[in-house]
Design an enzyme around this catalytic site. Sequence first.
Site, PDB file in Angstrom:
ATOM      1  N   HIS A   1       4.292  -8.044  -0.984  1.00 38.22           N
ATOM      2  CA  HIS A   1       2.930  -8.035  -1.163  1.00 38.22           C
ATOM      3  C   HIS A   1       2.707 -10.146  -2.171  1.00 38.22           C
ATOM      4  O   HIS A   1       3.356  -9.597  -2.995  1.00 38.22           O
ATOM      5  CB  HIS A   1       1.470  -8.099  -0.092  1.00 38.22           C
ATOM      6  CG  HIS A   1       1.474  -6.584  -1.057  1.00 38.22           C
ATOM      7  ND1 HIS A   1       1.831  -6.289  -1.902  1.00 38.22           N
ATOM      8  CD2 HIS A   1      -0.088  -7.073  -2.019  1.00 38.22           C
ATOM      9  CE1 HIS A   1       0.801  -5.335  -2.990  1.00 38.22           C
ATOM     10  NE2 HIS A   1       0.220  -5.689  -2.943  1.00 38.22           N
TER      11      HIS A   1
ATOM     12  N   HIS B   1       0.171 -10.326  -3.982  1.00 38.08           N
ATOM     13  CA  HIS B   1      -1.093 -10.065  -4.484  1.00 38.08           C
ATOM     14  C   HIS B   1      -0.606 -10.156  -6.454  1.00 38.08           C
ATOM     15  O   HIS B   1       1.182  -9.874  -6.171  1.00 38.08           O
ATOM     16  CB  HIS B   1      -1.768  -8.613  -4.385  1.00 38.08           C
ATOM     17  CG  HIS B   1      -2.449  -7.976  -3.349  1.00 38.08           C
ATOM     18  ND1 HIS B   1      -2.971  -7.649  -2.790  1.00 38.08           N
ATOM     19  CD2 HIS B   1      -3.489  -9.365  -3.311  1.00 38.08           C
ATOM     20  CE1 HIS B   1      -3.835  -7.593  -2.083  1.00 38.08           C
ATOM     21  NE2 HIS B   1      -4.454  -8.703  -2.179  1.00 38.08           N
TER      22      HIS B   1
ATOM     23  N   ASP C   1      -0.127  -8.354  -8.618  1.00 40.70           N
ATOM     24  CA  ASP C   1       0.434  -7.178  -9.574  1.00 40.70           C
ATOM     25  C   ASP C   1       1.116  -6.894  -9.153  1.00 40.70           C
ATOM     26  O   ASP C   1       1.899  -5.665  -9.506  1.00 40.70           O
ATOM     27  CB  ASP C   1      -0.810  -6.303  -9.891  1.00 40.70           C
ATOM     28  CG  ASP C   1      -1.571  -5.488  -8.541  1.00 40.70           C
ATOM     29  OD1 ASP C   1      -1.912  -6.151  -7.507  1.00 40.70           O
ATOM     30  OD2 ASP C   1      -1.586  -4.306  -8.159  1.00 40.70           O
ATOM     31  N   HIS C   2       1.751  -7.977  -7.931  1.00 36.33           N
ATOM     32  CA  HIS C   2       3.188  -7.575  -8.062  1.00 36.33           C
ATOM     33  C   HIS C   2       4.408  -8.243  -7.668  1.00 36.33           C
ATOM     34  O   HIS C   2       5.393  -8.515  -7.323  1.00 36.33           O
ATOM     35  CB  HIS C   2       3.125  -6.612  -5.908  1.00 36.33           C
ATOM     36  CG  HIS C   2       1.881  -5.660  -5.515  1.00 36.33           C
ATOM     37  ND1 HIS C   2       2.299  -4.051  -5.491  1.00 36.33           N
ATOM     38  CD2 HIS C   2       1.011  -5.843  -5.667  1.00 36.33           C
ATOM     39  CE1 HIS C   2       0.925  -3.528  -5.199  1.00 36.33           C
ATOM     40  NE2 HIS C   2       0.371  -3.889  -5.926  1.00 36.33           N
TER      41      HIS C   2
ATOM     42  N   HIS D   1      -3.964  -4.075   4.343  1.00 35.15           N
ATOM     43  CA  HIS D   1      -4.231  -5.352   2.741  1.00 35.15           C
ATOM     44  C   HIS D   1      -4.096  -6.952   2.610  1.00 35.15           C
ATOM     45  O   HIS D   1      -5.421  -6.807   1.902  1.00 35.15           O
ATOM     46  CB  HIS D   1      -3.481  -4.234   1.912  1.00 35.15           C
ATOM     47  CG  HIS D   1      -3.999  -4.002   0.482  1.00 35.15           C
ATOM     48  ND1 HIS D   1      -4.492  -4.213  -0.447  1.00 35.15           N
ATOM     49  CD2 HIS D   1      -2.894  -4.724  -0.278  1.00 35.15           C
ATOM     50  CE1 HIS D   1      -4.460  -4.127  -1.198  1.00 35.15           C
ATOM     51  NE2 HIS D   1      -3.269  -5.059  -1.735  1.00 35.15           N
TER      52      HIS D   1
ATOM     53  N   ASP E   1       1.015  -1.459  -1.238  1.00 34.13           N
ATOM     54  CA  ASP E   1      -0.081  -0.923  -1.183  1.00 34.13           C
ATOM     55  C   ASP E   1      -0.764  -0.610   0.048  1.00 34.13           C
ATOM     56  O   ASP E   1      -2.026  -0.813   0.521  1.00 34.13           O
ATOM     57  CB  ASP E   1      -1.169  -2.229  -1.819  1.00 34.13           C
ATOM     58  CG  ASP E   1      -0.913  -2.045  -3.131  1.00 34.13           C
ATOM     59  OD1 ASP E   1      -0.192  -1.190  -3.321  1.00 34.13           O
ATOM     60  OD2 ASP E   1      -1.406  -3.673  -4.001  1.00 34.13           O
TER      61      ASP E   1
ATOM     62  N   HIS F   1       0.713   2.255  -6.555  1.00 30.48           N
ATOM     63  CA  HIS F   1      -0.547   2.448  -7.232  1.00 30.48           C
ATOM     64  C   HIS F   1      -0.608   3.809  -7.791  1.00 30.48           C
ATOM     65  O   HIS F   1      -0.465   4.892  -6.324  1.00 30.48           O
ATOM     66  CB  HIS F   1      -1.399   1.991  -7.207  1.00 30.48           C
ATOM     67  CG  HIS F   1      -1.402   0.882  -6.949  1.00 30.48           C
ATOM     68  ND1 HIS F   1      -2.259  -0.173  -8.297  1.00 30.48           N
ATOM     69  CD2 HIS F   1      -1.645  -1.020  -6.358  1.00 30.48           C
ATOM     70  CE1 HIS F   1      -2.082  -1.429  -8.139  1.00 30.48           C
ATOM     71  NE2 HIS F   1      -1.763  -1.700  -6.894  1.00 30.48           N
TER      72      HIS F   1
END
Length: 242
Positions: A57, A59, A61-62, A115, A134, A172
Amino acid sequence: MAGLEFHQFACLTDNYGVLVHDPVSGDTASIDAPDAQAVESALQEKGWTLTHILVTHHHWDHTQGIDDLKAKTKCHVIGPKEEADKINTLDEVKTDGDRFTFGGENVDVISTPGHTLGMINFHFTQSNVVFTGDTLFALGCGRIFEGDPEMMWNSLSKLAELPPETIVYCGHEYTQANAKFSLSIEPDNKALIKRASQIDALRTEGKPTLPTSIGLELETNVFLRAGNAAEFARIRAAKDNA
Ligand code: ZN
Ligand code: FE
């Protein structure tokens, strides 16, 4: 056929990266790209060369490591069709029900919106490993940023239908906090009580609590165990306000 190898490493504050390596072809995929340097270090440690990135996805942090890794390795980046406008570096897009091969193994794409609206998960069917991004966490699930509770419940229900022995990697390390919350919902769940103490022991030693399995989550994950969308929504709201 030699099986695929999976290498998980912690990065950023609480993210996990995972490398998937085919010893036959030498192909190596990074699941998401949370941090280019951390991915490069993991590759170096294993002696592997990056050929693919599989993105769950959009975001940051990915995805923030994609540009760097792609520039250095010319790797092939596969990601969610519904988020292609938000991840401008995708070479190939996938959506629910698509199947592709990696390292001679079939990979099934499962859309799990909630999400984010375009989230996709990757199920390596022979190894029986699923990357849930996530969406599904150990003892938890992602916050519902873009979808609604019913959407997330349907997504989790799809993952729950995978064989119980399916190995689950996610984005995570939130497990210890999730365990604490889970015990407030199901204080008498013996499997959960046992798992919570195992998690505390692992974290005390600085060890990861991942990967998990679908079967273990079905026994202990209060979000998966909600039974219906309304109950799931109630538990998710309680966690958001915890
Ligand atoms: Zn996310
Ligand atoms: Fe994340």
